[in-house]
Scaffold this motif. Structure first.
Motif, PDB file in Angstrom:
ATOM      1  N   PHE A  94     -10.999  22.150  -4.656  1.00 34.27           N
ATOM      2  CA  PHE A  94     -10.103  22.646  -3.614  1.00 34.27           C
ATOM      3  C   PHE A  94      -8.898  21.502  -3.572  1.00 34.27           C
ATOM      4  O   PHE A  94      -7.850  21.842  -3.050  1.00 34.27           O
ATOM      5  CB  PHE A  94     -10.938  22.322  -2.339  1.00 34.27           C
ATOM      6  CG  PHE A  94     -11.726  23.681  -1.570  1.00 34.27           C
ATOM      7  CD1 PHE A  94     -11.092  24.273  -0.932  1.00 34.27           C
ATOM      8  CD2 PHE A  94     -12.750  23.810  -2.415  1.00 34.27           C
ATOM      9  CE1 PHE A  94     -11.668  25.757  -0.489  1.00 34.27           C
ATOM     10  CE2 PHE A  94     -13.552  25.230  -2.061  1.00 34.27           C
ATOM     11  CZ  PHE A  94     -12.760  25.942  -1.124  1.00 34.27           C
ATOM     12  N   PHE A  95      -9.067  20.171  -4.033  1.00 31.79           N
ATOM     13  CA  PHE A  95      -7.997  19.319  -3.920  1.00 31.79           C
ATOM     14  C   PHE A  95      -6.981  19.970  -5.300  1.00 31.79           C
ATOM     15  O   PHE A  95      -5.644  20.323  -4.954  1.00 31.79           O
ATOM     16  CB  PHE A  95      -8.644  18.090  -4.564  1.00 31.79           C
ATOM     17  CG  PHE A  95      -7.710  17.090  -4.643  1.00 31.79           C
ATOM     18  CD1 PHE A  95      -7.068  16.725  -3.679  1.00 31.79           C
ATOM     19  CD2 PHE A  95      -7.308  16.641  -6.214  1.00 31.79           C
ATOM     20  CE1 PHE A  95      -5.968  15.571  -3.632  1.00 31.79           C
ATOM     21  CE2 PHE A  95      -6.240  15.593  -6.156  1.00 31.79           C
ATOM     22  CZ  PHE A  95      -5.711  15.024  -4.890  1.00 31.79           C
ATOM     23  N   ALA A 134      -2.359  23.786  -6.825  1.00 33.69           N
ATOM     24  CA  ALA A 134      -1.675  25.041  -7.328  1.00 33.69           C
ATOM     25  C   ALA A 134      -1.003  26.036  -6.441  1.00 33.69           C
ATOM     26  O   ALA A 134       0.023  26.752  -6.630  1.00 33.69           O
ATOM     27  CB  ALA A 134      -2.878  26.088  -8.083  1.00 33.69           C
ATOM     28  N   CYS A 135      -1.284  25.927  -5.220  1.00 33.18           N
ATOM     29  CA  CYS A 135      -0.910  27.121  -4.220  1.00 33.18           C
ATOM     30  C   CYS A 135       0.466  26.653  -3.647  1.00 33.18           C
ATOM     31  O   CYS A 135       1.180  27.670  -3.196  1.00 33.18           O
ATOM     32  CB  CYS A 135      -1.890  27.055  -3.038  1.00 33.18           C
ATOM     33  SG  CYS A 135      -3.278  28.053  -3.363  1.00 33.18           S
ATOM     34  N   VAL A 136       1.016  25.356  -3.892  1.00 33.66           N
ATOM     35  CA  VAL A 136       2.493  25.188  -3.212  1.00 33.66           C
ATOM     36  C   VAL A 136       3.303  24.902  -4.178  1.00 33.66           C
ATOM     37  O   VAL A 136       4.515  24.657  -3.915  1.00 33.66           O
ATOM     38  CB  VAL A 136       1.971  23.713  -2.179  1.00 33.66           C
ATOM     39  CG1 VAL A 136       2.123  22.657  -3.216  1.00 33.66           C
ATOM     40  CG2 VAL A 136       3.154  23.795  -1.324  1.00 33.66           C
ATOM     41  N   PHE A 158      -9.035  24.771 -11.251  1.00 33.35           N
ATOM     42  CA  PHE A 158      -9.704  25.393  -9.921  1.00 33.35           C
ATOM     43  C   PHE A 158     -10.798  26.274 -10.464  1.00 33.35           C
ATOM     44  O   PHE A 158     -12.102  25.967 -10.303  1.00 33.35           O
ATOM     45  CB  PHE A 158      -9.083  25.788  -8.881  1.00 33.35           C
ATOM     46  CG  PHE A 158      -9.679  26.525  -7.812  1.00 33.35           C
ATOM     47  CD1 PHE A 158     -10.423  25.815  -6.827  1.00 33.35           C
ATOM     48  CD2 PHE A 158      -9.908  27.823  -7.804  1.00 33.35           C
ATOM     49  CE1 PHE A 158     -10.962  26.312  -5.813  1.00 33.35           C
ATOM     50  CE2 PHE A 158     -10.689  28.679  -6.894  1.00 33.35           C
ATOM     51  CZ  PHE A 158     -11.308  27.741  -5.732  1.00 33.35           C
ATOM     52  N   ILE A 159     -10.424  27.279 -11.168  1.00 33.30           N
ATOM     53  CA  ILE A 159     -11.262  28.411 -11.787  1.00 33.30           C
ATOM     54  C   ILE A 159     -12.258  27.839 -12.502  1.00 33.30           C
ATOM     55  O   ILE A 159     -13.494  28.139 -12.296  1.00 33.30           O
ATOM     56  CB  ILE A 159     -10.613  29.688 -12.390  1.00 33.30           C
ATOM     57  CG1 ILE A 159      -9.697  30.321 -11.136  1.00 33.30           C
ATOM     58  CG2 ILE A 159     -11.674  30.581 -12.876  1.00 33.30           C
ATOM     59  CD1 ILE A 159      -8.667  31.223 -11.915  1.00 33.30           C
ATOM     60  N   LEU A 215      -5.235  20.260   1.391  1.00 36.45           N
ATOM     61  CA  LEU A 215      -3.937  19.680   1.908  1.00 36.45           C
ATOM     62  C   LEU A 215      -3.233  18.701   1.109  1.00 36.45           C
ATOM     63  O   LEU A 215      -2.323  18.561   0.536  1.00 36.45           O
ATOM     64  CB  LEU A 215      -3.694  19.706   3.453  1.00 36.45           C
ATOM     65  CG  LEU A 215      -3.835  20.886   4.235  1.00 36.45           C
ATOM     66  CD1 LEU A 215      -3.979  20.591   5.645  1.00 36.45           C
ATOM     67  CD2 LEU A 215      -2.837  21.946   3.853  1.00 36.45           C
ATOM     68  N   GLN A 216      -4.146  17.845   0.839  1.00 38.55           N
ATOM     69  CA  GLN A 216      -4.036  16.793   0.057  1.00 38.55           C
ATOM     70  C   GLN A 216      -3.569  17.055  -1.527  1.00 38.55           C
ATOM     71  O   GLN A 216      -2.832  16.415  -1.962  1.00 38.55           O
ATOM     72  CB  GLN A 216      -5.448  15.782   0.089  1.00 38.55           C
ATOM     73  CG  GLN A 216      -5.360  14.900   1.497  1.00 38.55           C
ATOM     74  CD  GLN A 216      -6.846  14.000   1.183  1.00 38.55           C
ATOM     75  OE1 GLN A 216      -7.710  14.338   0.452  1.00 38.55           O
ATOM     76  NE2 GLN A 216      -6.780  13.367   2.290  1.00 38.55           N
TER      77      GLN A 216
END
Length: 409
Positions: free
Chosen positions: A58-59, A64-66, A359-360, A112-113
Motif C-alpha cells: 500500500f505504501f 504510484a497513484c500520485v 504493488f502488483i 498516503l505516506q
C-alpha cells in the motif's frame, strides 16, 4: 520549455542532493523500520500476520497513484515548490498515523505516506538529472542510494528494538523529525532556476503522457527496472515472515541478516561510482544481470538443502543486491532520457510504471507465498530475472549501440 543549465558537482552544489537524500532516507526508513514491527502491529490490531506485506504494497501503491500529478505540476510550478510541499505532507502523515486504531486506517495512512516516493522519484530525481551532467548525475544517484541504504540497514535493527522495548509509534515520530530537517535543508540549498514555462491547458498533461507511453524504448527500459529491483523489494516485504515466522529467527537475527544483503547493494553502488568514468554506460548492467541470475539460482538450490537454506538465501540475495547496485542508476538514466518530453512528466510516467509494478508483484507473490511458502518466493525471483533476458536486454544493447554511433562513451 527552456532547459535549466547544468552545474558541476562540487562540495557546494552537493548540499542540495545531501538535503534531498535526508528526505529520501526518511521515506525509505518509513518502510524499512515498520516492516519488522508489522508482526507486532498486526497482533495489536487483532488481524492475521498475512497483512504484514500489505503495509509495504500500500505504501508503494500510494507512490504510484500520485506520480501522474506531481511531475507535470513541478514542470509548471517549479521543482522546489512541489518538493517542499511534498515533504510537509509526508511529515503530517507520519504524525497522523499515530492515532490509527485499525489495520484499515493504518493502511490508509501507509498509502498516503507512499506519496513521498513520488515526491522523490517524480520531482527530486528529475531535479538531480537536470542539475548535473550525465555522469555526475549517475554518481550523485549512486551516492544518494548508498546514504539512503542506511534506512534498510538500520530499519530492521531499530524496528527489532522497538518491538522489544518501546512502541512502534516512536518510529514515526523520529521519521517526521528527520523529514522536517530535510525541509529546511532543501529550502536553503535546492536551486530554483527561473525557467520560462509556457502557460498550457491541463489537457496538455494527458498529451504529454500519451507521447511518453507511446515511446517503445521508454516502455521497455522502464518495465525492465522492476525486473531487477523486485527480488530485493520482495525480500524487504517478506523477510520478516520468512525469517522470523517460518524459519524461527529472533528479531535481532532478522535485523542482522539484512546487513550482508543490503551491504551488497552499498558495495555495488560504490563500485559503480569508481568505474563509471572508465566503462561505457550500460556495461555494468550487462555484467550485473547475469550475476543476479546466479543469485536467484543459489536461492532456488537452497530449497533442496533445507538445513542450509538460510545461508543460500542470504548469499543469493547478496549477489542480487550487489548486481542491482551496479545496474539501477544507469538503467534509470537511460529510461528517463529516452523521451524528449519535459523530465518531470517523464519521471512521473516512470515512477507510475515502477510503483504499480511493485504493488502488483508484491501482492501476487504475497498470495502465492501464503499458499506455497518458500518455493513461491524463490521461483518469483528467478522468473523476474529470466524475463530481463528478453526484450529489455535487446533494448539495452540497441541504446548502447546508438550511443556508440554518435560518439557517446
Amino acid at each position: 520549455m527552456q532547459s535549466p543549465k547544468t552545474t558541476p558537482l562540487n562540495r557546494a552544489t552537493f548540499m542540495f542532493p545531501l538535503a534531498l537524500v535526508l528526505f529520501e532516507f526518511s521515506v525509505y526508513i518509513c518502510n524499512d523500520l515498520v516492516q519488522p514491527a508489522m508482526l507486532a502491529i498486526t497482533q495489536e490490531f487483532g488481524v492475521s500476520s498475512t497483512w504484514a506485506p500489505s503495509s509495504m504494497s500500500f505504501f508503494l501503491l500510494g507512490g504510484a497513484c500520485v506520480a501522474w500529478l506531481l511531475g507535470p505540476m513541478s514542470d509548471r510550478l517549479g521543482r522546489k515548490k512541489v518538493l517542499l510541499g511534498g515533504v510537509l505532507f509526508f511529515v503530517a502523515c507520519c504524525l497522523l498515523i499515530l492515532f490509527t486504531t485499525t489495520i484499515e486506517s493504518f493502511l490508509v495512512f501507509r498509502f498516503l505516506q507512499g506519496f513521498g516516493l513520488s515526491v522523490i522519484g517524480a520531482v527530486g530525481y528529475a531535479a538531480i538529472q537536470e542539475t548535473f551532467e550525465e555522469r555526475d548525475a549517475i554518481k550523485v544517484m549512486a551516492l544518494m542510494a548508498n546514504v539512503s541504504l542506511l534506512a534498510p540497514l538500520l530499519g530492521p535493527v531499530v524496528g527489532a528494538f522497538m518491538i522489544d522495548h518501546v512502541s512502534w509509534h516512536w518510529g514515526f515520530i523520529g521519521i517526521a523529525f528527520l523529514a522536517s530537517l530535510s525541509w529546511f535543508g532543501l529550502k536553503a540549498k535546492m536551486p530554483d532556476p527561473h525557467i520560462s514555462r509556457p502557460k498550457q491547458p491541463l489537457s496538455y498533461v494527458w498529451d504529454d503522457f500519451k507521447q511518453v507511453y507511446k515511446n517503445k524504448q521508454f516502455l521497455v527500459l522502464s518495465l525492465s527496472i522492476p525486473m531487477i529491483c523486485m527480488p530485493l523489494m520482495l525480500w524487504i516485504a517478506l523477510s520478516p515472515v520468512i525469517l522470523v515466522e517460518q524459519l524461527k529467527l529472533t528479531s535481532m537475527q532478522y535485523g542482522l541478516a539484512q546487513f550482508p544483503v543490503l551491504g551488497g547493494l552499498i558495495l555495488g553502488n560504490i563500485v559503480l561510482m569508481k568505474i563509471i568514468d572508465k566503462w561505457a554506460l550500460g556495461q555494468t548492467i550487462l555484467l550485473g544481470i547475469p550475476l543476479m541470475l546466479i543469485g536467484t539460482l543459489i536461492i532456488f538450490a537452497g530449497l533442496f538443502v533445507p538445513d542450509y537454506f538460510v545461508w543460500a538465501l542470504i548469499i543469493g540475495m547478496t549477489c542480487i543486491s550487489f548486481a542491482e547496485g551496479i545496474s539501477f542508476s544507469v538503467l534509470y538514466r537511460f529510461a528517463l532520457m529516452s523521451s524528449e518530453v519535459s523530465k518531470g512528466t517523464v519521471a512521473s510516467a516512470l515512477s507510475m510504471l515502477m510503483m504499480f509494478a511493485f504493488f502488483i508483484i508484491i501482492e501476487v507473490v504475497r498470495m502465492l507465498y501464503e499458499a506455497y511458502h518458500l518455493p513461491a518466493f524463490s521461483l518469483a525471483c528467478l522468473a523476474l530475472i529470466l524475463m530481463w533476458f528478453s526484450f529489455p536486454r535487446q533494448m539495452l544493447k540497441k541504446v548502447m549501440q546508438q550511443r556508440a554511433e554518435v560518439g557517446q562513451f
